[in-house]
Design a protein around this motif. Structure first.
Motif, PDB file in Angstrom:
ATOM      1  N   TYR A  66       0.415  -1.267   0.120  1.00 25.58           N
ATOM      2  CA  TYR A  66      -0.255  -0.030   0.243  1.00 25.58           C
ATOM      3  C   TYR A  66       0.769   0.921   0.088  1.00 25.58           C
ATOM      4  N   CYS A  67       0.485   2.220  -0.480  1.00 26.44           N
ATOM      5  CA  CYS A  67       0.861   3.370  -0.781  1.00 26.44           C
ATOM      6  C   CYS A  67      -0.405   4.601  -0.360  1.00 26.44           C
ATOM      7  N   VAL A  68       0.641   5.434   0.655  1.00 27.76           N
ATOM      8  CA  VAL A  68      -0.683   6.531   1.078  1.00 27.76           C
ATOM      9  C   VAL A  68       0.003   7.667   0.766  1.00 27.76           C
ATOM     10  N   THR A  69      -0.467   8.882   0.221  1.00 27.57           N
ATOM     11  CA  THR A  69      -0.752   9.963   0.131  1.00 27.57           C
ATOM     12  C   THR A  69      -1.483  11.062   0.887  1.00 27.57           C
ATOM     13  N   GLU A  75       0.765  21.888   1.580  1.00 26.32           N
ATOM     14  CA  GLU A  75       0.000  21.803   0.797  1.00 26.32           C
ATOM     15  C   GLU A  75       0.246  21.320  -0.754  1.00 26.32           C
ATOM     16  N   GLN A  76       1.072  20.480  -0.681  1.00 29.75           N
ATOM     17  CA  GLN A  76       1.965  20.070  -1.867  1.00 29.75           C
ATOM     18  C   GLN A  76       1.808  18.112  -1.205  1.00 29.75           C
ATOM     19  N   GLY A  77       1.946  17.745  -2.444  1.00 28.86           N
ATOM     20  CA  GLY A  77       1.509  16.286  -2.261  1.00 28.86           C
ATOM     21  C   GLY A  77       2.258  15.438  -1.633  1.00 28.86           C
ATOM     22  N   ARG A  89       7.336  -8.909  -3.019  1.00 28.14           N
ATOM     23  CA  ARG A  89       9.006  -7.978  -3.261  1.00 28.14           C
ATOM     24  C   ARG A  89       9.550  -7.958  -4.054  1.00 28.14           C
ATOM     25  N   GLY A  90       9.869  -7.359  -5.584  1.00 28.59           N
ATOM     26  CA  GLY A  90      10.485  -8.169  -6.354  1.00 28.59           C
ATOM     27  C   GLY A  90       9.889  -8.260  -7.392  1.00 28.59           C
ATOM     28  N   ARG A  91       8.434  -7.874  -7.211  1.00 31.47           N
ATOM     29  CA  ARG A  91       7.359  -7.768  -8.457  1.00 31.47           C
ATOM     30  C   ARG A  91       7.328  -7.085  -9.158  1.00 31.47           C
ATOM     31  N   GLY A  92       7.926  -5.197  -8.769  1.00 32.67           N
ATOM     32  CA  GLY A  92       7.275  -4.237  -9.102  1.00 32.67           C
ATOM     33  C   GLY A  92       5.830  -3.777  -8.270  1.00 32.67           C
ATOM     34  N   VAL A  93       6.024  -4.062  -7.113  1.00 33.02           N
ATOM     35  CA  VAL A  93       4.473  -3.702  -6.825  1.00 33.02           C
ATOM     36  C   VAL A  93       4.774  -1.884  -6.593  1.00 33.02           C
ATOM     37  N   GLY A  94       5.904  -2.117  -5.705  1.00 28.67           N
ATOM     38  CA  GLY A  94       6.356  -0.909  -4.997  1.00 28.67           C
ATOM     39  C   GLY A  94       6.055   0.287  -6.210  1.00 28.67           C
ATOM     40  N   ARG A  95       6.764   0.115  -7.306  1.00 27.06           N
ATOM     41  CA  ARG A  95       7.024   0.820  -8.684  1.00 27.06           C
ATOM     42  C   ARG A  95       5.594   1.127  -9.093  1.00 27.06           C
ATOM     43  N   ARG A  96       4.743   0.267  -9.107  1.00 25.40           N
ATOM     44  CA  ARG A  96       3.554   0.490  -9.489  1.00 25.40           C
ATOM     45  C   ARG A  96       2.777   1.189  -8.624  1.00 25.40           C
ATOM     46  N   LEU A  97       3.126   1.476  -7.265  1.00 29.51           N
ATOM     47  CA  LEU A  97       2.418   1.935  -6.728  1.00 29.51           C
ATOM     48  C   LEU A  97       2.764   3.492  -6.443  1.00 29.51           C
ATOM     49  N   LEU A  98       4.156   3.879  -7.181  1.00 28.25           N
ATOM     50  CA  LEU A  98       4.280   5.115  -7.259  1.00 28.25           C
ATOM     51  C   LEU A  98       3.938   5.884  -7.771  1.00 28.25           C
ATOM     52  N   ASP A  99       3.603   5.148  -9.031  1.00 26.99           N
ATOM     53  CA  ASP A  99       3.414   5.374 -10.722  1.00 26.99           C
ATOM     54  C   ASP A  99       1.647   5.855 -10.217  1.00 26.99           C
ATOM     55  N   ALA A 100       1.347   4.953  -9.848  1.00 29.30           N
ATOM     56  CA  ALA A 100      -0.414   5.731  -9.118  1.00 29.30           C
ATOM     57  C   ALA A 100       0.041   6.502  -7.831  1.00 29.30           C
ATOM     58  N   ALA A 101       0.397   6.592  -7.815  1.00 25.40           N
ATOM     59  CA  ALA A 101       0.294   7.824  -6.614  1.00 25.40           C
ATOM     60  C   ALA A 101       0.642   9.330  -7.302  1.00 25.40           C
ATOM     61  N   ALA A 102       1.710   9.192  -8.051  1.00 25.81           N
ATOM     62  CA  ALA A 102       1.942   9.993  -8.893  1.00 25.81           C
ATOM     63  C   ALA A 102       0.618  10.639  -9.825  1.00 25.81           C
ATOM     64  N   ALA A 103       0.002   9.639 -10.779  1.00 23.93           N
ATOM     65  CA  ALA A 103      -1.312   9.840 -11.689  1.00 23.93           C
ATOM     66  C   ALA A 103      -2.078  10.988 -11.093  1.00 23.93           C
ATOM     67  N   SER A 104      -2.490   9.884  -9.407  1.00 21.29           N
ATOM     68  CA  SER A 104      -3.282  10.868  -8.771  1.00 21.29           C
ATOM     69  C   SER A 104      -3.378  11.966  -8.245  1.00 21.29           C
ATOM     70  N   CYS A 105      -2.366  12.572  -8.481  1.00 23.47           N
ATOM     71  CA  CYS A 105      -1.472  13.293  -7.348  1.00 23.47           C
ATOM     72  C   CYS A 105      -2.524  15.116  -7.174  1.00 23.47           C
ATOM     73  N   GLU A 106      -2.866  15.322  -6.451  1.00 22.00           N
ATOM     74  CA  GLU A 106      -3.695  16.877  -6.517  1.00 22.00           C
ATOM     75  C   GLU A 106      -2.781  17.917  -6.767  1.00 22.00           C
ATOM     76  N   THR A 107      -1.434  18.059  -7.085  1.00 21.60           N
ATOM     77  CA  THR A 107      -0.472  19.173  -7.146  1.00 21.60           C
ATOM     78  C   THR A 107       0.625  19.346  -7.560  1.00 21.60           C
ATOM     79  N   PRO A 108       0.778  19.885  -8.135  1.00 23.02           N
ATOM     80  CA  PRO A 108       2.005  20.031  -9.330  1.00 23.02           C
ATOM     81  C   PRO A 108       3.239  19.363  -8.775  1.00 23.02           C
ATOM     82  N   LYS A 109       3.969  19.246  -7.300  1.00 19.46           N
ATOM     83  CA  LYS A 109       4.642  19.156  -7.128  1.00 19.46           C
ATOM     84  C   LYS A 109       4.696  17.648  -6.073  1.00 19.46           C
ATOM     85  N   LEU A 110       4.929  15.984  -5.573  1.00 13.27           N
ATOM     86  CA  LEU A 110       4.997  15.648  -5.408  1.00 13.27           C
ATOM     87  C   LEU A 110       5.788  14.981  -4.236  1.00 13.27           C
TER      88      LEU A 110
END
Length: 318
Positions: A66-69, A75-77, A89-110
């Motif tokens: 899981y990932c929490v933003t 006032e930034q993500g 671990r080793g399956r790319g789970v962490g990378r996909r969670l980070l990418d999803a956090a970036a894709a859903s970020c509501e501010t210009p910077k994370l």
């Protein structure tokens, strides 16, 4: 509930977490499993919030990570938590969670942060396109906190041409390998497998002195491209001199696994590989034009700024 809100990645999906996930996330969080009540309470609180700040990855067997933003950092993500079950671990789970956090970020910077000693997390952030932007001392004694920045909107360029893609792939492979060799040396030093000799200490001091004028520049400072490449290439020459003085053999790192325990030769080889990339770009500049921007930024991140080769001496505890 849509179970593939943020993508289906073949053998697992990433979706928005809910209150019903709290117990399951507690069961895969290594800190909560050790009896940390504060972490368990935090998981329950995050899962209860609406709209939920939690993204979860799961497959047919259950939750994987899981990932929490949150948006309380100026006032930034800010990615407050990234946790992957040890079994996943080793399956790319962490990378996909980070990418999803970036894709859903509501501010210009994370933003996010990790300890300087956390080499696996730093490698993950590098590969996911995050840049180190600041160092904070005093949170964990002897282990500074390194803050990273991701700009979601600026990190979605159109597809590069095939030639540019190949050039970027080549540079990325070199940089990934350099990080692997660098991390091996730092980890072995921190775990006591490599104790620096007086000569190695002196050479590191000399390298710091020789490159002090190259130091970190604020991102707002715009340098001509050739100057940027020269700053990178200068490291290659400095490292070659250092290796010659100490009798260390510089090895090609791209695609190679660092020998363990790693030491001075492996550390210098990592830094030299990045500096050598700058030399290659300089040579090819008239014919090939500017190097891929992301690869260039990656080399600068490796060599300059918080948590980089510029801060080399602080990574050693001995």
């Amino acid at each position: 509930m849509d179970t593939v809100d943020f993508g289906d990645f073949g053998d697992f999906v990433v979706r928005r977490g809910t209150d019903a996930d709290a117990d399951g996330l507690t069961g895969i969080d290594s800190v909560a499993l050790e009896g940390d009540e504060e972490r368990a309470a935090g998981i329950r609180r995050w899962c209860r919030q609406a709209p939920g700040p939690v993204l979860v990855a799961e497959d047919a067997s259950g939750l994987l990570g899981y990932c929490v933003t949150e948006y309380t950092f100026f006032e930034q993500g800010f990615v407050t938590m990234l946790m992957v079950s040890p079994a996943a671990r080793g399956r790319g789970v962490g990378r996909r969670l980070l990418d999803a956090a970036a894709a859903s970020c509501e501010t210009p910077k994370l933003f996010t942060s990790t300890n300087v000693s956390n080499q696996p997390m730093r490698r993950l952030l590098h590969r996911a396109g995050w840049q180190p932007v600041g160092l904070v001392q005093g949170l964990d004694e002897g282990d500074p906190e390194l803050f990273h920045l991701y700009r979601p909107q600026a990190s979605r360029p159109g597809p590069p041409s095939r030639t540019a893609a190949e050039a970027e792939s080549e540079a990325a492979a070199r940089l990934d390998s350099a990080w692997e060799w660098w991390s091996a040396a730092i980890e072995d030093a921190q775990e006591g497998h490599w104790i620096r000799t007086p000569v190695e200490r002196q050479v590191m001091d000399d390298l710091a002195a020789a490159t002090v004028g190259l130091g970190y520049l604020d991102p707002s400072v715009e340098l001509p491209l050739r100057n940027r490449l020269c700053r990178i290439a200068t490291w290659a020459g400095a490292v070659r001199l250092a290796a010659r003085v100490g009798g260390w053999e510089l090895a090609p790192v791209t695609g190679a696994t660092p020998p363990r325990p790693a030491g001075m030769a492996e550390l210098l080889s990592a830094v030299h590989a990045v500096g050598e990339q700058g030399e290659a770009w300089l040579r090819r500049l008239p014919a090939d034009g500017p190097p891929p921007p992301r690869a260039l930024a990656g080399c600068e991140t490796f060599l300059f700024g918080p948590g980089s080769a510029e801060d080399l001496r602080q990574f050693f505890y001995d």
